[in-house]
Scaffold this active site. Structure first.
Site, short mmCIF file in Angstrom:
data_model
loop_
_atom_site.label_atom_id
_atom_site.label_comp_id
_atom_site.label_asym_id
_atom_site.label_seq_id
_atom_site.Cartn_x
_atom_site.Cartn_y
_atom_site.Cartn_z
N ARG B 142 11.83 21.63 -3.76
CA ARG B 142 12.01 20.77 -2.89
C ARG B 142 12.82 20.72 -2.08
O ARG B 142 13.82 20.03 -1.62
CB ARG B 142 12.16 18.74 -4.09
CG ARG B 142 10.72 19.24 -5.21
CD ARG B 142 10.44 18.02 -5.39
NE ARG B 142 9.45 17.94 -6.51
CZ ARG B 142 8.65 17.19 -5.69
NH1 ARG B 142 8.34 16.48 -4.86
NH2 ARG B 142 7.70 16.63 -6.92
N ASP B 173 7.42 13.68 3.96
CA ASP B 173 8.02 14.42 4.09
C ASP B 173 8.88 15.44 4.57
O ASP B 173 9.77 16.04 5.21
CB ASP B 173 9.34 14.67 3.14
CG ASP B 173 9.70 12.62 2.98
OD1 ASP B 173 9.16 12.16 3.21
OD2 ASP B 173 10.27 12.50 0.97
#
Lengths: 549, 549
Positions: B142, B173
């Site tokens: 992440r 994202d």
């Protein structure tokens, strides 16, 4: 009922019957049998149904013409994949005897017999449920058939519907009750046969003559599917320890089978914990040691399978629970108005020093749960304990201690899962679809053979289904005397995981490798239409047990 | 790696490519594009990659000879079924351009690019992962690619490996960051293309040009399988209410799709709760009303689907959380040594009256969790709240009140489930296997076309896969400006459930029927080898959205 595309396609599946059941059969008697233990006592309790011979069905080249027969069927206890196929096999079996045969389904379990709640199962209804999961065709329930009043009440409706035989589909307790019912009806010459079918996802109803209970195959495949998926996630993200609890209160067969299928880093087997007289802290430490050892190699992730019944197999906790139940029962009056801390204090004062020490070694919330949460009979509710969270919390604490001592340098972040209801009503695998259909069809043959107190038995299960053998086993043969709920009772012996059995030995020989190296296997979902090596494999437990013979 | 029988059989599956991608292609340019909103600002931020044309691939009858190309690939964020097929499609795509092309996989997410951790993905490796779930081929992570330092560090290894293009497989994202990276590399003439692929099981990365994100199809089918199994159990035992939480923080697409597939008694849609400005108690009351209404007919059982993000969509709680975060941020010094009750008191004193009232309306343990549990950034950890238990506890309390008023005469016993990790790494369905392979293969075509800042786009997805179309969409086209973490940022617009969209309307038109009558559908497990109507169906969300066009 709106059906899914799979349900529609699967309805067309024709379960494969053992070749012997495809034509007319005759029952060939083996030698008289005896119970696994306590022979004199079991014989005294079952004078009319003890010592019956094993039966094996063989081709009958000179069959007599069949006559119509009315049969009642009951689903008892927890759901297991394939129950609908037992019923459709039974239906087809009695229709083969005579097309005017009729099948009645008692509703919501044994209570339906006592309360005279039933429906007739016609071919239109049966066809809607072939090869589907669930027990929703007639529902199931946990009423225990135990008393003469229940038996007599049931007999009224049985006589009214001209039912010749009752087929009871259930686990060890339900089949124990079936044997008692068979004995009673025989003793009063009621003219009603009782036949049992071995059901339970737990896999703990099996013995020399019953190779496996139905539903175990499918349920463990569903759990292994999701465990495999979680393991693939675990091995992709590499940051969580997944604590996965699996249904099965009494035995650890489900956890063991899933471990064999998925190769997790850790799998706890309750029977081993008991045999080694381990404490809860011992179990926790053994997990923490693996977490720490993996962390040494930067592997701060892993999977732990936990059998639902673990807590009750830990000897110290088992003792504690037994004394808790006794203290509460013996002091019912004194405690009935106590609650919260007052009750806790009372209980602690009345526990032996050993058990108080065990209680105080547990995390507060668990100790409180054991003391304060009661089932309707006043007993401790062990099933409410979230063992998977309890263990991960204690492992976390243990790792903090180890970190302070320089023995753990990794990270520990836990996630929790509990699988049970996800698998009990899955569409049966080809194995369970065939096995259940054969069990039901075979039950019809036992009805036709005029016997009572038998369990439907299909064997040779690791072979292709056409090669399976069929027959009947006297239920009394599986019984012994056990102390349950304060009294000695004749019951079918529960099959726990044997530490000297092939499945456990296979697991034990590989688990060190699985714990340190990441050896996950990803079984994927049950397939119904593909190649045989994907669709038609029995459980690994069954395979290894067979190889061991 | 020990492989399961299904894994072995499935390895042989050849994903079906859109017919247009089976030969040489040329990129046909459409009109220049504009962002969905905030055009001037997005153009200012992306001067080099704004306004690019949509691209559509068509057959090329006069292709030039291909030259070897080195490509890097990154898996970003949460796992989704099919990621391995994106990579194998990309591998086959660049090998088709030239057999000397090479593929490098950066390890454990975008961090692998920054830290120069990678492996070369050879055909031996790729072949081990075709049609499998998980991101374990190179791992995921992440780390957000956001800073110039990260971009420059990444460029070092890109240059060292002579990589011409980076393919980033991620959600909204990650694709936003891919667009920023593309813009940066273009602005400095780095000669490195950046291509995105739409991944997320949540289904919230979709728009006019991206019909669905990959993984949604498979994950929702796995969840629907187990929900269906639970519903069959529920309808057999008829004694429990199952509260089932489903992953998906931002949008309720997963819950909605599962509801369409399984027809539960209740499904909460966060976007509707927000639109109707409902309080938590409103949600609770709406559930309790259905429980009571079903109880009138003796149906003391049912199922409730709950989207993971619900809490954050309840306007009053959203406001409370925002103020909690502000209060804690503004008083970091004053609160840093406070804990437990002292911290609670401080927080309550600093909340506005409205939000204090909301806080006090919540069950104690939830209020405490909101006040005391912080993530590393000091924010409230909403994801720790067990919404499924919170709701069932509040429903139980509400039913007690209703019982006292004579408005509820049934029983209420709840069980809880949370499904997320069970589906993110499942073996991809045929749909996702084909879609992902096509996305990856198509990304290779975009690399070959020399473009940057594009997302791989495969469309016409409700048709058989050979009829799918292929092309590229400028990522800037999907962007707008949003206020996130205290600043205005250019981001890809998240697709929430539209209350005027066909999937929700379909659900809304049937839910009253589903709530009172038991209309459960049991989808069963994903099938790979059976009839097309079982194996090759896209999600109902996609089908209904398509019909609506």
């Amino acid at each position: 009922m709106k059906k899914s595309p799979l349900q529609k396609a699967r309805a067309a599946y024709q379960p494969k019957l053992p070749i012997v059941l495809t034509g007319a059969v005759k029952a060939v008697e083996g030698n008289p049998t005896r119970s696994v233990a306590d022979q004199a006592e079991i014989q005294r309790l079952f004078p009319n149904t003890y010592g019956l011979p094993e039966l094996k069905f063989e081709k009958n080249t000179t069959p007599a013409a069949g006559r119509p027969v009315n049969v009642g069927v009951i689903l008892s206890g927890g759901q297991a994949p394939g129950g609908h196929n037992v019923i459709s096999g039974l239906f087809d079996g009695i229709k083969k005897i005579h097309r005017d045969s009729r099948l009645f389904g008692f509703l919501m379990g044994p209570g339906g017999l006592v309360d005279h709640k039933y429906i007739e199962l016609t071919s239109a209804i049966i066809d809607d449920y072939r090869n589907t999961g669930g027990f929703d065709i007639i529902g199931s329930g946990r009423t225990k058939l135990e008393t003469k009043e229940q038996f007599d009440k049931g007999l009224e409706i049985v006589k009214e519907l001209n039912i010749k035989a009752l087929v009871i589909i259930g686990g060890d307790d339900s089949n124990t009750n079936a044997a008692v019912l068979a004995e009673y009806y025989k003793s009063i010459n009621a003219g009603v046969q009782v036949i049992g079918c071995p059901k339970t996802i737990d896999g703990d109803l099996k013995n020399e003559c019953i190779e496996t209970s139905f539903g175990f195959d499918t349920a463990t495949k569903v759990y292994s599917e999701v465990i495999g998926n979680i393991q693939r996630d675990c091995n992709s993200a590499k940051k969580y320890w997944h604590f996965i609890k699996l249904m099965g209160r009494s035995a650890s067969h489900i956890a063991l089978e899933c471990a064999l299928q998925t190769q997790p880093n850790i799998c706890i087997i309750s029977e081993e914990v008991e045999a080694k007289n381990m404490t809860l802290q011992d179990v926790v430490n053994s997990i923490a040691d693996v977490v720490a050892a993996r962390a040494e190699y930067g592997n701060n992730f892993g999977t732990v399978l936990i059998p639902e019944g673990l807590i009750e197999f830990i000897p110290a906790i088992k003792k504690l629970i037994a004394e808790l139940n006794n203290v509460l029962a013996a002091n019912a009056d004194a405690t009935k108005d106590l609650a919260g801390e007052a009750l806790e204090t009372f209980i602690k004062e009345h526990l032996s020093a050993d058990n108080r020490a065990t209680l105080e070694s547990l995390p507060d919330n668990v100790a409180r749960q054991l003391m304060l949460d009661r089932d309707p009979h006043g007993n401790v509710q062990v099933s409410l304990i979230e063992t998977e969270k309890l263990l991960s919390e204690m492992v976390g604490n243990r790792l903090k201690t180890m970190a302070a001592e320089g023995k753990f340098k990794g990270k520990f972040s836990a996630l929790h899962h509990f699988f049970g209801y996800e698998g009990r009503c899955a569409d049966p695998s080809n194995f369970d679809a065939d096995y259940c259909y054969a069990l039901g069809f075979n039950a019809a043959c036992l009805v036709n053979a005029g016997v009572t107190g038998y369990m439907s038995s299909i064997r040779n299960l690791v072979k292709p289904s056409v090669q399976w053998t069929a027959g009947g086993i006297p239920i009394t043969m599986m019984m012994n005397i056990e102390h349950r709920n304060g009294a000695d009772k004749p019951v079918i012996q529960k099959a726990l995981v044997r530490l000297d059995g092939a499945p456990f030995r296979k697991f034990a020989s590989q688990r060190d490798d699985w714990s340190m190296n990441t050896c996950y296997v990803y079984p994927g979902p049950i397939q119904y239409f593909g190649p045989a090596e994907v669709c038609d494999q029995p459980s690994l437990t069954l395979l290894y047990e067979h190889k061991d013979k």
